[in-house]
Design a protein around this motif. Structure first.
Motif, mmCIF file in Angstrom:
data_model
loop_
_atom_site.group_PDB
_atom_site.id
_atom_site.type_symbol
_atom_site.label_atom_id
_atom_site.label_comp_id
_atom_site.label_asym_id
_atom_site.label_seq_id
_atom_site.Cartn_x
_atom_site.Cartn_y
_atom_site.Cartn_z
ATOM 1 N N THR A 1 22.363 -52.678 -90.555
ATOM 2 C CA THR A 1 21.329 -53.643 -90.199
ATOM 3 C C THR A 1 20.431 -53.123 -89.079
ATOM 4 O OG1 THR A 1 22.846 -54.748 -88.663
ATOM 5 C CG2 THR A 1 22.694 -55.624 -90.887
ATOM 6 N N ASP A 2 19.136 -53.409 -89.220
ATOM 7 C CA ASP A 2 18.137 -53.120 -88.184
ATOM 8 C C ASP A 2 18.146 -51.662 -87.744
ATOM 9 O OD1 ASP A 2 17.332 -55.857 -88.079
ATOM 10 O OD2 ASP A 2 19.068 -56.293 -86.813
ATOM 11 N N THR B 1 15.783 -49.624 -87.709
ATOM 12 C CA THR B 1 14.546 -49.226 -87.034
ATOM 13 C C THR B 1 14.480 -49.722 -85.590
ATOM 14 O OG1 THR B 1 13.410 -51.179 -87.925
ATOM 15 C CG2 THR B 1 13.228 -49.130 -89.183
ATOM 16 N N ASP B 2 15.452 -50.521 -85.170
ATOM 17 C CA ASP B 2 15.483 -51.010 -83.791
ATOM 18 C C ASP B 2 16.168 -49.956 -82.926
ATOM 19 O OD1 ASP B 2 16.033 -52.285 -81.349
ATOM 20 O OD2 ASP B 2 16.194 -54.248 -82.309
ATOM 21 N N THR C 1 17.946 -52.819 -93.694
ATOM 22 C CA THR C 1 17.708 -51.701 -92.772
ATOM 23 C C THR C 1 16.425 -51.852 -91.968
ATOM 24 O OG1 THR C 1 16.510 -50.405 -94.445
ATOM 25 C CG2 THR C 1 18.917 -50.130 -94.334
ATOM 26 N N GLY C 2 15.426 -52.541 -92.548
ATOM 27 C CA GLY C 2 14.149 -52.692 -91.874
ATOM 28 C C GLY C 2 13.095 -51.702 -92.313
#
Length: 276
Positions: A23-24, A26-27, A95-96
């Motif tokens: 999850t996330d 790209t953060d 994933t973003g």
């Protein structure tokens, strides 16, 4: 052989907890905190996943879009980790970003070795000081792998080589080149000195020798020190180095970026060792 588990989007739009590792992605700040703390990193793309496994990293899980299931069939057959198959739009939602390579794997990190262990058998090492750009770090690791650097040492403030972008830019080289972190910098230059290394700082200094002159010395044990974009090496690192080295430039250009500099210096010093 792992079971392929189809995962669909939840009706309420919430993320499936089984996909938490992905999850996330790209953060950057979130992933920089999470991944080392949880002992994981993400390998992206078929080649990088295979290189991570070949380097001995253990898989936590794999996330695939349907078209990649057959491509990764041999990997699936040899792992006991769960393999989650998701539609491309769900992969992007989790994933973003658009996962165009279609294959991601969450891998277990390994404990970093003490610097002295790497220095014991090395002859040419790179030291990256405070390099925080993941793309530059990944490119420098790729250069190190391609041009025969024995080990890489990172100062405490350097970026994480196992962050997804660094791994991707390096094409998995960060999984092949032995590396570790120094605990105290520039005090830890004493470890290089005690192991018999000549330390050469890449910098812009009128008293520098050229990289050609450095290569001509053919030092048996050589540590190459690289600083950040713009500021270069810190005064403490420069003061601790045995030599200051520069690459001669033409056309009014004063320097190359750090990744390009590393490629030139790795090649020149490698060529000298090959002649030996």
């Amino acid at each position: 052989m792992a079971e392929i588990v189809p995962v669909e989007a939840a009706p309420d739009g919430s993320a499936d907890p089984r996909l938490a590792d992905y999850t996330d992605l790209t953060d950057v700040e979130l992933r920089r905190r999470r991944e080392p703390a949880e002992g994981l990193f993400i390998a992206e793309g078929e080649k990088v996943v295979r290189r991570a496994l070949a380097a001995g990293y253990a898989m936590r899980s794999m996330l695939l879009t349907p078209k990649w299931t057959d491509v990764m069939r041999d990997v699936i057959e040899e792992t006991s980790a769960p393999v989650y198959q998701v539609a491309p739009d769900l992969a992007e939602r989790v994933t973003g970003y658009h996962v165009h390579r279609g294959a991601l794997a969450a891998m277990h990190r390994r404990p970093l070795p003490p610097p002295a262990d790497l220095l014991r058998t090395a002859h040419r090492v790179a030291v990256f000081e405070d390099m925080v750009d993941h793309a530059n770090l990944g490119a420098a690791f790729r250069n190190a792998a391609a041009l025969g650097v024995d080990a890489v040492l990172l100062t405490p403030r350097c970026a994480d080589p196992l962050y997804r972008r660094a791994v991707k830019v390096s094409m998995g080289a960060v999984l092949q080149v032995p590396w570790t972190r120094l605990e105290s910098w520039p005090q830890d230059t004493r470890l290089l000195r005690e192991a018999g290394f000549v330390t050469a700082a890449l910098c812009l200094d009128e008293k520098s020798i050229t990289v050609d002159a450095l290569a001509a010395r053919r030092d048996d044990r050589l540590a190459l020190l690289f600083g950040t974009e713009g500021d270069g090496l810190t005064p403490g690192a420069l003061a601790a180095a045995d030599l200051r080295v520069s690459i001669p430039m033409d056309a009014g250009v004063d320097s190359l970026n750090v990744a390009a500099t590393s490629a030139v210096v790795f090649y020149m010093t490698r060529a000298a060792r090959l002649r030996d």
